[in-house]
Design a protein around this motif. Structure first.
Motif, PDB file in Angstrom:
ATOM      1  N   CYS A 175      89.572  23.931 -30.363  1.00 51.32           N
ATOM      2  CA  CYS A 175      89.812  23.886 -31.179  1.00 51.32           C
ATOM      3  C   CYS A 175      89.989  22.121 -31.294  1.00 51.32           C
ATOM      4  CB  CYS A 175      91.113  24.351 -31.551  1.00 51.32           C
ATOM      5  SG  CYS A 175      91.545  24.271 -33.197  1.00 51.32           S
ATOM      6  N   CYS A 182     100.569  25.117 -31.291  1.00 50.84           N
ATOM      7  CA  CYS A 182      99.173  25.625 -30.585  1.00 50.84           C
ATOM      8  C   CYS A 182      98.812  25.596 -29.329  1.00 50.84           C
ATOM      9  CB  CYS A 182      98.138  25.975 -31.321  1.00 50.84           C
ATOM     10  SG  CYS A 182      96.878  26.684 -30.781  1.00 50.84           S
ATOM     11  N   PRO A 185      93.773  23.607 -28.273  1.00 53.98           N
ATOM     12  CA  PRO A 185      92.840  23.074 -27.762  1.00 53.98           C
ATOM     13  C   PRO A 185      93.786  22.716 -26.927  1.00 53.98           C
ATOM     14  CG  PRO A 185      94.567  22.611 -29.666  1.00 53.98           C
ATOM     15  CD  PRO A 185      95.200  24.121 -29.119  1.00 53.98           C
TER      16      PRO A 185
HETATM   17  S1  SF4 Z   1      95.638  24.480 -32.840  1.00 49.80           S
HETATM   18 FE1  SF4 Z   1      95.465  26.881 -32.161  1.00 49.80          FE
HETATM   19  S2  SF4 Z   1      96.253  28.104 -34.343  1.00 49.80           S
HETATM   20 FE2  SF4 Z   1      95.644  25.410 -34.935  1.00 49.80          FE
HETATM   21  S3  SF4 Z   1      93.457  25.974 -35.862  1.00 49.80           S
HETATM   22 FE3  SF4 Z   1      93.389  25.241 -33.309  1.00 49.80          FE
HETATM   23  S4  SF4 Z   1      93.083  27.898 -32.269  1.00 49.80           S
HETATM   24 FE4  SF4 Z   1      93.950  28.106 -34.105  1.00 49.80          FE
END
Ligand code: SF4
Length: 462
Positions: A175, A182, A185
């Motif tokens: 990500c 979160c 990443p």
């Molecule tokens: S940072 Fe985490 S919550 Fe945000 S879009 Fe990426 S995986 Fe999803």
């Protein structure tokens, strides 16, 4: 085989036993299945109990609160088995993989020095070599948490025959969004999409082995942009259309999607592709634009409402589920009310809701306006009561309808099967076991909070 299992040197082709405990999301479920496949050529057979294994893998998640406490408690238990095994002259390997291993590998080795191997989610294709390194080492722990230059998918063996009629298929990983709460990443790395040909080949193999429903997986699955056979980037909508051409594949789903990446290609696929199920998990997280911005979510609450409108215009029977975080730093009563308003307005068939809990290393963890625990709890209670009411209403609304149900497996009672509705509800009914794998019309007779009960349409009985 010899009691005690692995004896050193390169792992031989004789039978050895591997246990994998999977925590967290469907992507970890998929990864664990692939780990078994990676290890199979070395002679590893799956076992159900950790103390019966030569290699114990804990495939961890770093999202949920208290994930580390659960892991260390499990590790403490397996340590006893490792010591008993050693007394018999054997060597039990304990490995920790997945997102927590990636994020907190050093801490795991510090607190659990008996762990032999720590590897991140991008390194499990290396398991044969990593296991061999552990066996060669004289007590040194092996760590593999670098992000490899080449994607692991290029090095994984072909998937083996599926055991059931549904399967997960990871098409995208990582990500680039960096939501402020979160860890993904940092644990899964940058966004990567598998090439279309690779996905189609894996899907075709699954269908050949009896799979009737595939769920496409990705941390941001609708950010998918894999290289197509024509050399251009294909979006998830293109991929879905091509998968729908596979004979025998009755159902396609995808998860988890991001509102920012819900593009026209995917929305029109919902309109045009009957195999694409009318159920979308679309996390909104909060109904307050101010909080969305603090979360680094690149959409407003109204933009989310418009996306839902477009999805419902494309497919009128489409139902939604979502994720919510309450008590994000700085969330006021008004912000929370905005979330309640959004939920009331949209109406969700299912949802997951959590209190915000700081994840170490994320920007939100160091924000100063943390919300007191009792406020978070109160808000969560209010939100969950509303979401549960909506889920019950949605399930009750299915009573009297005839829904196509994919029959998946035997139920708990004799003669009973369990299947799934298009909206991912479990459906219990009486039907012959040989019908597993069929999609049949089922009249829904009753509903509970989490499942439906039905009976075969008269014409389909037998
Ligand atoms: S940072 Fe985490 S919550 Fe945000 S879009 Fe990426 S995986 Fe999803």
């Amino acid at each position: 085989m010899k009691e005690g299992g692995l004896t050193g040197g390169r792992a031989s082709a004789s039978a050895k036993r591997v246990f994998i405990k999977t925590y967290g999301c469907q992507m970890n479920v998929y990864d664990s299945a692939r780990m078994f496949e990676v290890l199979a050529p070395l002679g590893f057979l799956p076992v159900e109990k950790p103390d019966k294994a030569d290699l114990d893998i804990f495939n961890t998640c770093h999202i949920r609160e208290k994930a580390d406490e659960k892991l260390f408690s499990e590790l403490g238990t397996i340590r006893q088995s490792k010591m008993m095994n050693a007394r018999r002259g054997g060597k039990m390997i304990i490995a920790v993989g997945g997102c927590m291993a990636q994020a907190e590998g050093a801490e795991i080795l510090r607190r659990a020095p008996f762990v032999d191997l720590v590897f991140g989610p991008q390194n499990y294709h290396l398991l044969p070599e990593l296991v061999a390194q552990v066996l060669r080492s004289r007590g040194d722990r092996v760590v593999a948490t670098d992000f490899p230059a080449e994607p692991k998918f290029d090095h994984l063996p072909e998937t083996s025959a599926s055991q059931g009629v549904t399967a997960f298929l990871t098409v995208q990983e990582g990500c680039d969004k960096f939501c402020s709460f979160c860890v993904v990443p940092y644990t899964r790395g940058a966004e990567y999409s598998r090439p279309v040909a690779q996905v189609l080949a894996e899907a075709a193999r699954a269908v050949c082995s009896g799979v009737r429903e595939i769920t496409l997986l990705g941390q941001n699955v609708n950010a998918y942009h894999g290289e197509g056979p024509d050399g251009r980037d294909w979006g998830l909508g293109d991929l879905v259309r091509r998968l729908a051409e596979l004979r025998g594949l009755d159902r396609i789903r995808y998860t988890t999607s991001h509102p920012h990446d819900m593009d026209d290609g995917l929305i029109t696929a919902h309109r045009d592709v009957p195999q694409l199920m009318p159920f979308v998990h679309l996390p909104v997280q909060s109904g307050a634009t101010r909080i969305l911005s603090a979360m680094n979510r690149p959409y407003t609450a109204d933009a989310y409402r418009r996306i839902v409108d477009r999805l419902r215009s494309a497919r009128s029977d489409l139902a939604l589920s979502s994720d919510f975080i309450v008590g994000f730093p700085g969330e006021s009563d008004e912000d929370f009310e905005a979330t309640i308003d959004l939920v009331e307005e949209i109406g969700f068939a299912q949802a997951f809701s959590f209190k915000y809990s700081p994840r170490p290393g994320t920007p939100a963890a160091s924000l100063c306006k943390q919300i007191p625990e009792y406020v978070k709890s109160d808000r969560l209670t209010v939100l969950q009561a509303l979401l549960e009411r909506q889920q019950r209403n949605f399930n009750n609304g299915c009573i009297g309808r005839t829904l196509p149900v994919l029959l998946e497996k035997p139920g708990r009672h004799d003669g009973q099967l369990v299947g799934r509705s298009p909206y991912l509800q479990s459906v219990h009914l009486v039907a012959a076991e040989r019908r597993i794998g069929e999609v049949i019309p089922v009249q829904i007779l009753a509903a509970s909070a989490n499942s439906l009960t039905g009976s075969l349409e008269e014409s389909m009985a037998g």
